[in-house]
Every structure is written in structure tokens, then in C-alpha cells.
Design an enzyme around this catalytic site. Sequence first.
Site, PDB file in Angstrom:
ATOM      1  N   GLU A  45       4.185  10.274  -1.767  1.00  0.00           N
ATOM      2  CA  GLU A  45       3.201   9.636  -0.896  1.00  0.00           C
ATOM      3  C   GLU A  45       1.864   9.571  -1.622  1.00  0.00           C
ATOM      4  O   GLU A  45       1.215  10.600  -1.843  1.00  0.00           O
ATOM      5  CB  GLU A  45       3.056  10.419   0.412  1.00  0.00           C
ATOM      6  CG  GLU A  45       1.983   9.872   1.338  1.00  0.00           C
ATOM      7  CD  GLU A  45       1.710  10.770   2.539  1.00  0.00           C
ATOM      8  OE1 GLU A  45       0.569  10.729   3.048  1.00  0.00           O
ATOM      9  OE2 GLU A  45       2.619  11.505   2.963  1.00  0.00           O
ATOM     10  N   ARG A  49      -6.826   6.969  -0.428  1.00  0.00           N
ATOM     11  CA  ARG A  49      -8.154   7.577  -0.321  1.00  0.00           C
ATOM     12  C   ARG A  49      -9.040   7.238  -1.507  1.00  0.00           C
ATOM     13  O   ARG A  49     -10.217   7.638  -1.536  1.00  0.00           O
ATOM     14  CB  ARG A  49      -8.027   9.107  -0.212  1.00  0.00           C
ATOM     15  CG  ARG A  49      -7.258   9.577   1.002  1.00  0.00           C
ATOM     16  CD  ARG A  49      -7.194  11.093   1.052  1.00  0.00           C
ATOM     17  NE  ARG A  49      -6.349  11.563   2.130  1.00  0.00           N
ATOM     18  CZ  ARG A  49      -6.119  12.838   2.404  1.00  0.00           C
ATOM     19  NH1 ARG A  49      -6.690  13.780   1.660  1.00  0.00           N
ATOM     20  NH2 ARG A  49      -5.323  13.187   3.395  1.00  0.00           N
ATOM     21  N   LYS A 133       4.976  11.888  11.451  1.00  0.00           N
ATOM     22  CA  LYS A 133       4.220  12.860  10.687  1.00  0.00           C
ATOM     23  C   LYS A 133       3.458  13.733  11.681  1.00  0.00           C
ATOM     24  O   LYS A 133       2.918  13.228  12.671  1.00  0.00           O
ATOM     25  CB  LYS A 133       3.234  12.141   9.771  1.00  0.00           C
ATOM     26  CG  LYS A 133       2.245  13.051   9.038  1.00  0.00           C
ATOM     27  CD  LYS A 133       1.381  12.240   8.096  1.00  0.00           C
ATOM     28  CE  LYS A 133       0.352  13.111   7.383  1.00  0.00           C
ATOM     29  NZ  LYS A 133      -0.332  12.375   6.304  1.00  0.00           N
TER      30      LYS A 133
END
Length: 210
Positions: A45, A49, A133
Site C-alpha cells: 500500500e 501522502r 480497513k
Amino acid sequence: MTTNPRSGADILDLAPVMPVVVVSDAETAVPLARALVAGGLPGIEVTLRTPAALDAIGRIAAEVPEAVVGAGTVVTTEQASAAAGAGARFLVSPGCTDGLVSAMADTGLPFLPGVGTVSEAMALLERGVSEMKFFPAEAAGGAAFLKSLAGPLPQVRFCPTGGITAASASTYLALPNVGCVGGSWLTSSELVSAGDWDRITGLAREAAAL
């Protein structure tokens, strides 16, 4: 070559640990992905960001076919579309809104929407989503919270992420409703900056054995 995940369940079943990676320099993306795959962790993943994230996803998708690269920290409909266009094979969000869930579904990619409460999980179940998640895991109640959900919501499986360490991962993985955990301890900025791919492979190997 790893099979493309077709559902949220496939994402959870890739490996016991999903490396959560922050890529500041796209040049490190390919060796980093190769190190993780060599250690037995094909699912990666890459969080959206940094400005380098989409480029990193594209490079991994093109040059490390045995990796299953996804985009994390998807928080806008535009990011969902951009990640799919870059070559991401799955999407992960820290939270969920109706618009974001619809946008992720519209990409055709499997996805794990983020939840932190029982109501959020129930709202996703109403939409037919049963893999999620759990974030921020430690701050939102940890393994004890997830254990308490196994009774009323046995059909939901989670990838808890946020504050999980190599030491605490096994506690989560022992729960019947946890498919895998997300971990950033595998790819610390210090190891990546130093190009210590052998150490990352070693950490990945330890995580894959959990």
C-alpha cells in the site's frame, strides 16, 4: 506473477501483513517493492501522502509485476481516479463517505474503505461491503474493539492499521475477523533513505511468517 485481487477479500488474503509505505523519492519505489516481495509480502500500500506517490505506484506496477501495488490514504474522488490511472490494483481509504465509496467502486478496483466505529461498519454492510480497513487501530480501541465486533458483525473482516507494531501484530492476527494488518514498521524512512533493502527483506520475511 501475483494474481490480480478481484475483491476486498482477495486484498486481505495476500499476506498476513500489508506494508504501508510512504515514498518520498520515486527512485526508491522499485527496489523497495522488490525487497518486500522477496520477503514474501506481495501486497504493498503506497500512501498518497507525497507528491511522488502516484509516480511510485506507476513504476512498481510497470517494473515489479509480482507485486500487488495499491494506493492508500485515498481521501478524494479525484485521488481514486488518479490512483487507478497510475496503475494501482486496489484502493484503501482512512475513512469513508458515501461519495468516496462510490468513487472507489466506480474505478472497478477492489477497495478497503476505512472505519472507526460500529455505525460506519454497518453503513458499509448496507452497501454490500464486508471487507474494511480499521483505522486508526490502536487509537480507536485496538484488538479489544475488533474482538467485540466479531459477535454482532461476524460477516465483516478487517485490515487494522495505525500504531500496530511487529510485537502487537500477532494479537490482531489471532482474531477471527482480521484478515491482515497494515504496518509501517517494515519500511521506516531510515531504512529507505539508507537503501537497506536487505534489512527490509528480512523484516518482511519475519512479518510473512506471523
